[in-house]
Design an enzyme around this catalytic site. Structure first.
Site, PDB file in Angstrom:
ATOM      1  N   TYR A   1      20.065  -1.369  37.370  1.00  0.00           N
ATOM      2  CA  TYR A   1      20.764  -0.106  37.075  1.00  0.00           C
ATOM      3  C   TYR A   1      21.301   0.544  38.347  1.00  0.00           C
ATOM      4  O   TYR A   1      22.340   1.198  38.319  1.00  0.00           O
ATOM      5  CB  TYR A   1      19.868   0.849  36.282  1.00  0.00           C
ATOM      6  CG  TYR A   1      19.865   0.495  34.809  1.00  0.00           C
ATOM      7  CD1 TYR A   1      20.938   0.861  34.002  1.00  0.00           C
ATOM      8  CD2 TYR A   1      18.846  -0.250  34.240  1.00  0.00           C
ATOM      9  CE1 TYR A   1      20.979   0.508  32.668  1.00  0.00           C
ATOM     10  CE2 TYR A   1      18.868  -0.605  32.898  1.00  0.00           C
ATOM     11  CZ  TYR A   1      19.938  -0.223  32.119  1.00  0.00           C
ATOM     12  OH  TYR A   1      19.997  -0.579  30.801  1.00  0.00           O
TER      13      TYR A   1
ATOM     14  N   ALA B   1      44.071   0.037  27.539  1.00  0.00           N
ATOM     15  CA  ALA B   1      43.914   1.493  27.419  1.00  0.00           C
ATOM     16  C   ALA B   1      44.843   2.234  28.386  1.00  0.00           C
ATOM     17  O   ALA B   1      45.532   3.189  27.990  1.00  0.00           O
ATOM     18  CB  ALA B   1      42.454   1.867  27.695  1.00  0.00           C
TER      19      ALA B   1
ATOM     20  N   HIS C   1      25.566   6.388  23.681  1.00  0.00           N
ATOM     21  CA  HIS C   1      24.603   5.498  24.338  1.00  0.00           C
ATOM     22  C   HIS C   1      24.010   6.090  25.612  1.00  0.00           C
ATOM     23  O   HIS C   1      23.467   5.357  26.437  1.00  0.00           O
ATOM     24  CB  HIS C   1      25.253   4.135  24.617  1.00  0.00           C
ATOM     25  CG  HIS C   1      25.589   3.358  23.370  1.00  0.00           C
ATOM     26  ND1 HIS C   1      26.365   2.231  23.347  1.00  0.00           N
ATOM     27  CD2 HIS C   1      25.221   3.581  22.074  1.00  0.00           C
ATOM     28  CE1 HIS C   1      26.476   1.774  22.090  1.00  0.00           C
ATOM     29  NE2 HIS C   1      25.805   2.589  21.306  1.00  0.00           N
TER      30      HIS C   1
HETATM   31  N1  APR Z   1      41.820  -1.886  27.383  1.00  0.00           N
HETATM   32  C1  APR Z   1      41.373  -1.862  26.096  1.00  0.00           C
HETATM   33  N2  APR Z   1      40.480  -2.728  25.617  1.00  0.00           N
HETATM   34  C2  APR Z   1      39.997  -3.669  26.460  1.00  0.00           C
HETATM   35  C3  APR Z   1      40.409  -3.758  27.797  1.00  0.00           C
HETATM   36  C4  APR Z   1      41.365  -2.813  28.259  1.00  0.00           C
HETATM   37  N3  APR Z   1      41.804  -2.819  29.520  1.00  0.00           N
HETATM   38  N4  APR Z   1      39.741  -4.785  28.393  1.00  0.00           N
HETATM   39  C5  APR Z   1      38.935  -5.306  27.445  1.00  0.00           C
HETATM   40  N5  APR Z   1      39.086  -4.643  26.277  1.00  0.00           N
HETATM   41  C6  APR Z   1      38.370  -4.841  25.009  1.00  0.00           C
HETATM   42  C7  APR Z   1      37.910  -6.252  24.755  1.00  0.00           C
HETATM   43  O1  APR Z   1      38.933  -7.018  24.143  1.00  0.00           O
HETATM   44  C8  APR Z   1      36.713  -6.012  23.821  1.00  0.00           C
HETATM   45  O2  APR Z   1      37.134  -5.960  22.463  1.00  0.00           O
HETATM   46  O3  APR Z   1      37.200  -4.071  25.084  1.00  0.00           O
HETATM   47  C9  APR Z   1      36.209  -4.623  24.222  1.00  0.00           C
HETATM   48  C10 APR Z   1      34.878  -4.623  24.947  1.00  0.00           C
HETATM   49  O4  APR Z   1      33.900  -5.062  24.063  1.00  0.00           O
HETATM   50  P1  APR Z   1      32.332  -4.933  24.408  1.00  0.00           P
HETATM   51  O5  APR Z   1      32.096  -5.468  25.788  1.00  0.00           O
HETATM   52  O6  APR Z   1      31.592  -5.536  23.272  1.00  0.00           O
HETATM   53  O7  APR Z   1      32.123  -3.377  24.515  1.00  0.00           O
HETATM   54  P2  APR Z   1      31.703  -2.310  23.432  1.00  0.00           P
HETATM   55  O8  APR Z   1      32.430  -2.533  22.157  1.00  0.00           O
HETATM   56  O9  APR Z   1      31.816  -1.006  24.116  1.00  0.00           O
HETATM   57  O10 APR Z   1      30.198  -2.653  23.234  1.00  0.00           O
HETATM   58  C11 APR Z   1      29.379  -1.709  22.597  1.00  0.00           C
HETATM   59  O11 APR Z   1      27.423  -2.847  23.415  1.00  0.00           O
HETATM   60  O12 APR Z   1      27.144  -3.858  25.440  1.00  0.00           O
HETATM   61  C12 APR Z   1      26.634  -2.884  24.594  1.00  0.00           C
HETATM   62  O13 APR Z   1      25.760  -0.707  24.908  1.00  0.00           O
HETATM   63  C13 APR Z   1      26.804  -1.557  25.285  1.00  0.00           C
HETATM   64  O14 APR Z   1      28.115   0.359  24.708  1.00  0.00           O
HETATM   65  C14 APR Z   1      28.097  -1.033  24.700  1.00  0.00           C
HETATM   66  C15 APR Z   1      28.061  -1.586  23.294  1.00  0.00           C
END
Ligand code: APR
Length: 246
Positions: free
Chosen positions: A67, A235, A120
Site C-alpha cells: 500500500y 476518459a 471502496h
Molecule cells: N479510459 C476509460 N476506461 C479505461 C481506460 C481509460 N483511459 N483505460 C482502461 N479503461 C477501462 C478498461 O477497459 C476496463 O474496462 O477501465 C476498466 C478497468 O477495469 P477494472 O480494472 O476491473 O476496474 P474497476 O471496474 O474499477 O474494478 C472495480 O475491482 O480491482 C477491484 O477494488 C478494485 O475498485 C476496483 C474494483
C-alpha cells in the site's frame, strides 16, 4: 446526429446526472489498476494476500509495503482532463451531478468535486485495525512510526482505509450511490469493467428507473448490454467532448 452529439444533448438537458467511475478513469493519470499494481515484485502474491484482512494479519509489513507504493503513486498523480471536465460540469450546473467512484484515489476530489461518493474507501486515510481496546479512540497521530505504525500503548496497528475483499461497502456510500442511480436522468459509466458488485448493478438500477445509460470505455465491459450509448474512447478524451461547453 453522432453518438457524441446525442450524449451531449442528454447531458445538457438532464436534471440529475450520476457518474460511476472505475480504474479506467484514473488510468491516464498514471494510476495502475489493481491488477497492474500486482505486477513486478508483487506478482508472486494473490489478491487476497495483499488486499484482505486475513492477508494483512498474516503479514502486516508486506501488505503495508504494497500500500505504501500505491499511496505514493496516488500522491504523485494529477487529475486528468476527464476528472476536470466532470468537476467543471458539476460546478456549472448546481444540484445536477453525483459522482460515485470505485477508485480509492482522490483525483475527483482534487479536480474540484470533494463530495464524491467513495464505494471502496480512501487509500490515503489510514485507520486502526481494531476498535480501541481501551475504549479511548486514540487519534491515528498517536501511532508510532513503523511498518505498519502501531499504537505505543496497546499495539493496535494502522491499516489502509480501503474496502478489502470480504468486507462490506460503507453503508452510507452504497445508499447514496443507489439513490443517485435511481433518481438520475443520465447515468454515465466511465472506466469500469462492470465485474465487481454492487457497483456493476447500478447501471441496471438506473436503466430500470428510466435513465439513459452511457458507457465510456475503450474496450467492452460486462455491462455494455445496459447502455443506450457506448462511447469507445478514453476518459480524458471523451469526457471533455461530451461535457464541456461550446
Ligand atoms: N479510459 C476509460 N476506461 C479505461 C481506460 C481509460 N483511459 N483505460 C482502461 N479503461 C477501462 C478498461 O477497459 C476496463 O474496462 O477501465 C476498466 C478497468 O477495469 P477494472 O480494472 O476491473 O476496474 P474497476 O471496474 O474499477 O474494478 C472495480 O475491482 O480491482 C477491484 O477494488 C478494485 O475498485 C476496483 C474494483
Amino acid at each position: 446526429m453522432t453518438d457524441v452529439e446525442a450524449v451531449r444533448a442528454q447531458l445538457a438537458q438532464a436534471r440529475r446526472v450520476c457518474v460511476l467511475t472505475g480504474a479506467g478513469m484514473s488510468a491516464e493519470s498514471g494510476i495502475p489498476t489493481f491488477r497492474d499494481a500486482m505486477s513486478g515484485l508483487w506478482s508472486r502474491f494473490d489478491p487476497a494476500q495483499l488486499a484482505s484482512e486475513e492477508g494483512f494479519r498474516a503479514d502486516p509489513a508486506r501488505v503495508w509495503a504494497w500500500y505504501a507504493e500505491r499511496k505514493q503513486g496516488v500522491r504523485d498523480a494529477q487529475p486528468n482532463a476527464g476528472h476536470v471536465a466532470l468537476a467543471d460540469y458539476g460546478r456549472r450546473r448546481p444540484g445536477v451531478l453525483t459522482i460515485v467512484t470505485q477508485n480509492v484515489d482522490d483525483l475527483h476530489q482534487r479536480a474540484g468535486w470533494p463530495q464524491t461518493v467513495r464505494l471502496h474507501g480512501d487509500i490515503l486515510a489510514d485507520r486502526w485495525l481494531e476498535a480501541c481496546p481501551r475504549g479511548l479512540g486514540c487519534a491515528i497521530t498517536h501511532a508510532q512510526p513503523g511498518e505498519p505504525p502501531a499504537c505505543a500503548d496497546c499495539g493496535n496497528l494502522l491499516r489502509p482505509g480501503v474496502v478489502w475483499f470480504g468486507e462490506m461497502l460503507p453503508e452510507d456510500a452504497i445508499d447514496a450511490a443507489e439513490r443517485a442511480a435511481r433518481d438520475c436522468d443520465v447515468l454515465l459509466v466511465v472506466g469500469t469493467s462492470g465485474a465487481v458488485w454492487p457497483a456493476a448493478g447500478l447501471a441496471r438500477v438506473a436503466r430500470r428507473a428510466g435513465a439513459k445509460v452511457v458507457i465510456v470505455n475503450p474496450q467492452a465491459s460486462e455491462i455494455d448490454g445496459e447502455a443506450h450509448w457506448l462511447l469507445r474512447g478514453t476518459a480524458a478524451e471523451v469526457l471533455p467532448r461530451v461535457l464541456d461547453e461550446g
